[in-house]
Design a protein around this motif. Sequence first.
Motif, PDB file in Angstrom:
ATOM      1  N   GLU A 100       0.840  -1.199   0.000  1.00  0.00           N
ATOM      2  CA  GLU A 100       0.000   0.000   0.000  1.00  0.00           C
ATOM      3  C   GLU A 100       0.876   1.251   0.000  1.00  0.00           C
ATOM      4  O   GLU A 100       0.611   2.217  -0.722  1.00  0.00           O
ATOM      5  N   TRP A 101       1.925   1.233   0.805  1.00  0.00           N
ATOM      6  CA  TRP A 101       2.853   2.372   0.851  1.00  0.00           C
ATOM      7  C   TRP A 101       3.537   2.573  -0.501  1.00  0.00           C
ATOM      8  O   TRP A 101       3.662   3.713  -0.980  1.00  0.00           O
ATOM      9  N   TYR A 102       3.961   1.480  -1.139  1.00  0.00           N
ATOM     10  CA  TYR A 102       4.649   1.564  -2.430  1.00  0.00           C
ATOM     11  C   TYR A 102       3.727   2.130  -3.513  1.00  0.00           C
ATOM     12  O   TYR A 102       4.147   2.959  -4.325  1.00  0.00           O
ATOM     13  N   ALA A 279       9.220  -2.609  -3.704  1.00  0.00           N
ATOM     14  CA  ALA A 279       8.797  -1.866  -2.520  1.00  0.00           C
ATOM     15  C   ALA A 279       9.819  -2.000  -1.394  1.00  0.00           C
ATOM     16  O   ALA A 279      10.142  -1.024  -0.701  1.00  0.00           O
ATOM     17  N   LEU A 280      10.342  -3.201  -1.214  1.00  0.00           N
ATOM     18  CA  LEU A 280      11.322  -3.438  -0.156  1.00  0.00           C
ATOM     19  C   LEU A 280      12.606  -2.658  -0.426  1.00  0.00           C
ATOM     20  O   LEU A 280      13.181  -2.041   0.484  1.00  0.00           O
ATOM     21  N   MET A 281      13.036  -2.652  -1.681  1.00  0.00           N
ATOM     22  CA  MET A 281      14.233  -1.896  -2.044  1.00  0.00           C
ATOM     23  C   MET A 281      13.972  -0.393  -1.957  1.00  0.00           C
ATOM     24  O   MET A 281      14.843   0.373  -1.521  1.00  0.00           O
ATOM     25  N   GLU A 282      12.781   0.041  -2.364  1.00  0.00           N
ATOM     26  CA  GLU A 282      12.411   1.454  -2.292  1.00  0.00           C
ATOM     27  C   GLU A 282      12.389   1.937  -0.854  1.00  0.00           C
ATOM     28  O   GLU A 282      12.822   3.057  -0.554  1.00  0.00           O
ATOM     29  N   CYS A 298       7.608   5.097   8.332  1.00  0.00           N
ATOM     30  CA  CYS A 298       7.833   3.734   7.836  1.00  0.00           C
ATOM     31  C   CYS A 298       6.547   2.915   7.957  1.00  0.00           C
ATOM     32  O   CYS A 298       5.959   2.829   9.042  1.00  0.00           O
ATOM     33  N   PRO A 299       6.108   2.280   6.888  1.00  0.00           N
ATOM     34  CA  PRO A 299       4.844   1.523   6.928  1.00  0.00           C
ATOM     35  C   PRO A 299       4.917   0.250   7.756  1.00  0.00           C
ATOM     36  O   PRO A 299       3.885  -0.305   8.115  1.00  0.00           O
ATOM     37  N   VAL A 300       6.127  -0.220   8.060  1.00  0.00           N
ATOM     38  CA  VAL A 300       6.251  -1.470   8.821  1.00  0.00           C
ATOM     39  C   VAL A 300       6.983  -1.243  10.136  1.00  0.00           C
ATOM     40  O   VAL A 300       7.566  -2.162  10.701  1.00  0.00           O
TER      41      VAL A 300
END
Length: 505
Positions: A100-102, A279-282, A298-300
Amino acid sequence: MDDLIGSKAAAAITTANYKRPRRTSRNQTHQPQDSMKDVVGSKMEAEAAVITTTIKKRPRRVRPTKSKPKEEEEALKEVDMEDLGFCGNEILEIRAFLLEWYDRNQRDLPWRRICRGDDEDGSDRRAYDVWVSEVMLQQTRVQTVIDYFNRWMHKWPTICHLARASIEEVNEMWAGLGYYRRARYLLEGSKKIVEGGGVFPKTVAALRKVPGIGDYTAGAIASIAFNETVPVVDGNVIRVVARLKAISANPKESVTIKNFWKLAGQLVDPSRPGDFNQALMELGATVCTPLNPNCSVCPVSNHCHALSLAKQNKSAQVTDYPTKVVKSKKRHEFSAVSVVEILDGQDMIEELQPDGRFLLVKRPDEGLLAGLWEFPSVLLGVETDLATRRYAIDQFLKKSFNLDLKKSCTVVLREDIGQYIHVFSHIRLKMYVELLVLRLKGRKNVLHGKPESETKAWKSVDSKALSSMGLTSGVRKVFSMIQKFKQNKSEPIPGKARKRKTPSS
């Protein structure tokens, strides 16, 4: 727990509060963000059973013991990281929140604008774009890569176009990006794919057979272009995962790296593997940065053990993870570089003019800067004086090009220009630069013919052609030093007196 929690965090964690990894239950007060409740709620119900129970293992309780042999320590480190696997609910929430954040925050980058095609041609085009962009992004900033990527795609829009290019053209396009082996592998890989029928390999296993494509690039292409559910692990991913699980094991060790791949593999969303990997790399590139992570956005962050430890203990910081590895010292090397300019004609000229031809030498096809063009140079074992450097250059020119400075040519100018330090990833090279202007005797210009050395490839070019060639940043810097010297040179070259104008009667 010293290997995984770190010396700072270990003091803040008791055996009691580390018996079970923190996870979010539906009965606990912590809930997903309001905008994600509907997304995550039913999905966790349906998918939690799919997550294997092996990743829910209870962490081993490590008691203080006597020092163990190195082999046992490495084995323990691997088991500990496996025990720190993500649990079912945690996986589902991280996937949902991160995607969702990405979707809302991804950067607008040219290689992301390529439409995803369901047909084979569309997927192959996307695979080619992903391949080129990911290779360019290795060791290079995104803002630098954008212009290079656009120029590359304008010249070679498909893999078939690239396969017809020459290494000189590719190096010219790549000039300034550094790590030139990457460009050579792109060319070699494209030729192999086209020779095999022109169809892009679609799985990690098949992509690994292409020259220059390693685990990271294969995972990026397979997940982004072909939707294969595989992880991608680079420095950004290692940093994010290390902080999520507060892993302080050495991120450069092979055992640790393998475990990061396993942990990243647990997180990949099977419905959107390519987007999740990006998304993880971003996240690592824009939010979870090495020195100044922005944890508040941070979304997580609710799943970040490093952040939790930092809140519990003021001496602990999120930036403690991953462990800082002391870089090995760069090797110091020295070289004498001679910018040899050959003047045409017999008449001596008054001042330096850009009318000569410059001698360039091609480096060997293997090793550092393989296959690239440079000015004649000689590696020196240690720092040396000017006389020693000039003797080494004289011997090199005589052996490689039959240029005897005493017999076959006249030295018009020989000037020590200065020094330049060029830094590679593992080498600090100090170059002593000189300008050597020659005029060949007897109108015999060997530089217009074929190389006389069977082992040394060379060519001569004028200043205009040299400026447009795909040269390394080091060679360009040297040529810039020469041009600046010429511009500042006010004294005439020895050999002809300046003519004075006769007053008109």
